[in-house]
Motif scaffolding. Sequence first.
Motif, mmCIF file in Angstrom:
data_model
loop_
_atom_site.group_PDB
_atom_site.id
_atom_site.type_symbol
_atom_site.label_atom_id
_atom_site.label_comp_id
_atom_site.label_asym_id
_atom_site.label_seq_id
_atom_site.Cartn_x
_atom_site.Cartn_y
_atom_site.Cartn_z
ATOM 1 N N ARG A 1 43.020 41.580 39.180
ATOM 2 C CA ARG A 1 41.757 40.836 39.091
ATOM 3 C C ARG A 1 42.012 39.401 38.638
ATOM 4 N NH1 ARG A 1 38.921 43.569 35.288
ATOM 5 N NH2 ARG A 1 39.148 41.974 33.707
ATOM 6 N N LEU A 2 42.867 39.212 37.634
ATOM 7 C CA LEU A 2 43.159 37.873 37.133
ATOM 8 C C LEU A 2 43.832 37.019 38.204
ATOM 9 C CD1 LEU A 2 43.379 35.826 34.710
ATOM 10 C CD2 LEU A 2 45.719 36.677 34.505
ATOM 11 N N VAL A 3 44.861 37.543 38.849
ATOM 12 C CA VAL A 3 45.599 36.755 39.843
ATOM 13 C C VAL A 3 44.700 36.406 41.028
ATOM 14 C CG1 VAL A 3 47.540 36.768 41.471
ATOM 15 C CG2 VAL A 3 47.856 37.599 39.134
ATOM 16 N N ARG A 4 43.917 37.345 41.486
ATOM 17 C CA ARG A 4 43.000 37.051 42.604
ATOM 18 C C ARG A 4 42.005 35.963 42.215
ATOM 19 N NH1 ARG A 4 42.040 43.152 44.899
ATOM 20 N NH2 ARG A 4 43.918 43.188 46.163
ATOM 21 N N PHE A 5 41.486 36.052 40.992
ATOM 22 C CA PHE A 5 40.527 35.048 40.532
ATOM 23 C C PHE A 5 41.187 33.673 40.429
ATOM 24 C CE2 PHE A 5 38.431 32.764 36.999
ATOM 25 C CZ PHE A 5 37.206 32.563 37.608
ATOM 26 N N LEU A 6 42.389 33.607 39.880
ATOM 27 C CA LEU A 6 43.082 32.320 39.749
ATOM 28 C C LEU A 6 43.382 31.721 41.115
ATOM 29 C CD1 LEU A 6 45.572 33.020 36.830
ATOM 30 C CD2 LEU A 6 43.406 31.759 36.740
ATOM 31 N N ARG A 7 43.795 32.542 42.043
ATOM 32 C CA ARG A 7 44.075 32.032 43.391
ATOM 33 C C ARG A 7 42.801 31.532 44.054
ATOM 34 N NH1 ARG A 7 48.641 36.432 45.237
ATOM 35 N NH2 ARG A 7 50.358 35.360 44.206
ATOM 36 N N GLU A 8 41.710 32.272 43.904
ATOM 37 C CA GLU A 8 40.434 31.835 44.470
ATOM 38 C C GLU A 8 39.962 30.546 43.800
ATOM 39 O OE1 GLU A 8 35.856 33.395 44.746
ATOM 40 O OE2 GLU A 8 37.463 34.868 44.949
ATOM 41 N N ALA A 9 40.097 30.480 42.487
ATOM 42 C CA ALA A 9 39.686 29.273 41.761
ATOM 43 C C ALA A 9 40.515 28.073 42.197
ATOM 44 C CB ALA A 9 39.813 29.494 40.258
ATOM 45 N N GLY A 10 41.797 28.287 42.458
ATOM 46 C CA GLY A 10 42.665 27.196 42.889
ATOM 47 C C GLY A 10 42.328 26.668 44.269
ATOM 48 N N ARG A 11 41.741 27.508 45.106
ATOM 49 C CA ARG A 11 41.381 27.094 46.473
ATOM 50 C C ARG A 11 39.945 26.593 46.581
ATOM 51 N NH1 ARG A 11 44.306 32.005 47.869
ATOM 52 N NH2 ARG A 11 42.329 33.097 47.803
ATOM 53 N N ALA A 12 39.114 26.927 45.607
ATOM 54 C CA ALA A 12 37.685 26.620 45.694
ATOM 55 C C ALA A 12 37.443 25.118 45.691
ATOM 56 C CB ALA A 12 36.941 27.265 44.531
ATOM 57 N N GLU A 13 36.502 24.699 46.502
ATOM 58 C CA GLU A 13 36.120 23.289 46.530
ATOM 59 C C GLU A 13 34.848 23.057 45.741
ATOM 60 O OE1 GLU A 13 36.409 21.223 50.145
ATOM 61 O OE2 GLU A 13 38.152 22.344 50.820
#
Length: 168
Positions: free
Chosen positions: A112-124
């Motif tokens: 859950r943490l890694v998926r969230f961090l990756r999504e946050a890193g890509r979010a505009e």
Amino acid sequence: SLWVGDHLLLAADQQARYPYNDTGDYVVPADRNFLDAFTTLAWVAGQTRSIRFGVSVCIAPYRHPAQVAKVLGTLEFLAPGRMVLGVGTGWMRDEFDSLAVPYESRNADTVRLVRFLREAGRAEGPVTIENAGCPNTGRITSRSTNTPNTAIAAIAHSTASQNGKPSI
């Protein structure tokens, strides 16, 4: 590069065996100073201009995804492109028990943490904690104005997970 480890507590009478050496003893005795990883890296970022730095393994289940994203966003803002984050499931059951963190859900918590961090890193746009599987929404405001460059490596230590690796 400079790397720091991550533990919130060290057991005075450690029951869990350290899995990465023959003795089973953790490499840092419980009576030694063990500084907070992210605070130490913020200090390093302020003292240097080009060195890359990282947490060898941030124990994901101990922290809320929004907290980690906020810290990484702050470090990325202060030292763009220099942070590397290793993420792990954790192995020291004593520490989990002392923190009242469920040991059995550590793989799912790490995913859950890694998926969230990756999504946050890509979010505009805004990133919400709802994206981390949490019921409430709230914006994370300490994000770099540039695309975050933090490298994330996920590491698992578990006999229960497939081949010792969570599915990320």
